[in-house]
Scaffold this motif. Sequence first.
Motif, PDB file in Angstrom:
ATOM      1  N   ALA A  86      10.719   4.657  -2.760  1.00  0.00           N
ATOM      2  CA  ALA A  86      12.014   5.213  -3.146  1.00  0.00           C
ATOM      3  C   ALA A  86      12.667   5.942  -1.982  1.00  0.00           C
ATOM      4  O   ALA A  86      13.872   5.799  -1.737  1.00  0.00           O
ATOM      5  N   VAL A  87      11.868   6.728  -1.254  1.00  0.00           N
ATOM      6  CA  VAL A  87      12.404   7.460  -0.107  1.00  0.00           C
ATOM      7  C   VAL A  87      12.858   6.494   0.975  1.00  0.00           C
ATOM      8  O   VAL A  87      13.921   6.667   1.581  1.00  0.00           O
ATOM      9  N   ASP A 129       0.809  -1.209   0.000  1.00  0.00           N
ATOM     10  CA  ASP A 129       0.000   0.000   0.000  1.00  0.00           C
ATOM     11  C   ASP A 129       0.848   1.268   0.000  1.00  0.00           C
ATOM     12  O   ASP A 129       0.348   2.358   0.230  1.00  0.00           O
ATOM     13  N   TRP A 130       2.160   1.116  -0.254  1.00  0.00           N
ATOM     14  CA  TRP A 130       3.048   2.277  -0.322  1.00  0.00           C
ATOM     15  C   TRP A 130       3.083   2.793  -1.755  1.00  0.00           C
ATOM     16  O   TRP A 130       3.059   2.014  -2.707  1.00  0.00           O
ATOM     17  N   THR A 131       3.194   4.099  -1.901  1.00  0.00           N
ATOM     18  CA  THR A 131       3.355   4.673  -3.231  1.00  0.00           C
ATOM     19  C   THR A 131       4.784   4.461  -3.710  1.00  0.00           C
ATOM     20  O   THR A 131       5.684   4.146  -2.923  1.00  0.00           O
ATOM     21  N   ARG A 155      21.203   4.930   3.489  1.00  0.00           N
ATOM     22  CA  ARG A 155      22.046   5.915   4.173  1.00  0.00           C
ATOM     23  C   ARG A 155      22.242   5.522   5.631  1.00  0.00           C
ATOM     24  O   ARG A 155      23.353   5.642   6.185  1.00  0.00           O
ATOM     25  N   TYR A 156      21.180   5.054   6.257  1.00  0.00           N
ATOM     26  CA  TYR A 156      21.266   4.638   7.656  1.00  0.00           C
ATOM     27  C   TYR A 156      22.232   3.468   7.803  1.00  0.00           C
ATOM     28  O   TYR A 156      23.088   3.452   8.708  1.00  0.00           O
TER      29      TYR A 156
END
Length: 201
Positions: A170-171, A163-165, A178-179
């Motif tokens: 991508a974000v 259900d994620w866009t 990065r984390y």
Amino acid sequence: MTNITLLSDATTGRTSDTCTAQLVSEGNKMTGPRIADAATSSTSGVPEPEDIPGVMMTLMRQLVRTKQQLFQGGHEESLPIQLMFAMRKHGPQRSGELAAILHADPSTVSRQVALLVRTGLARREADPQDGRAIHVVLTAAGVQRLGKLRAAVDGLFETVVKDWTSQERAVFVELLRRYIDNFAARGDDLIATLAEVATAP
């Protein structure tokens, strides 16, 4: 029981199960259907920087629980999934080289290689550059099994973010990478701090 590390190699590559258990036991007991929901602790509904450790503890508990469930079912040994992925990605390697790639104990990797060879998923062959050295490679059966494992894992994660866009996905990937990179760069400091706290009176 063959060890399957679900988190440590993805971060510092050296964090042990014991260290993971300590982190999990000390973590914030937040629960929720989505990480974003678990992170929202401020009155404004916007995640605060201080929420990051709690969210990561929640994720680690979920990964530890998943690992434990892998061994429920009466099987003494389970396939070393990470080792198989490394063999597929890096091609023929010596057992010691695979241990270095995974930041794993050489004796553990040696046992895992033996399991794969015994089950027909890998084979040992002479190094064409040095006949005295032995490389380990996946067999056709091993490649096929790994493909099924990858499809199962991909399908599982797809259901988690269904259900994620596209932008949210991508974000998430960008920030998580990065984390992980920053975490790995500071892995030695983290382990030293945890060791100091764990041994403090």
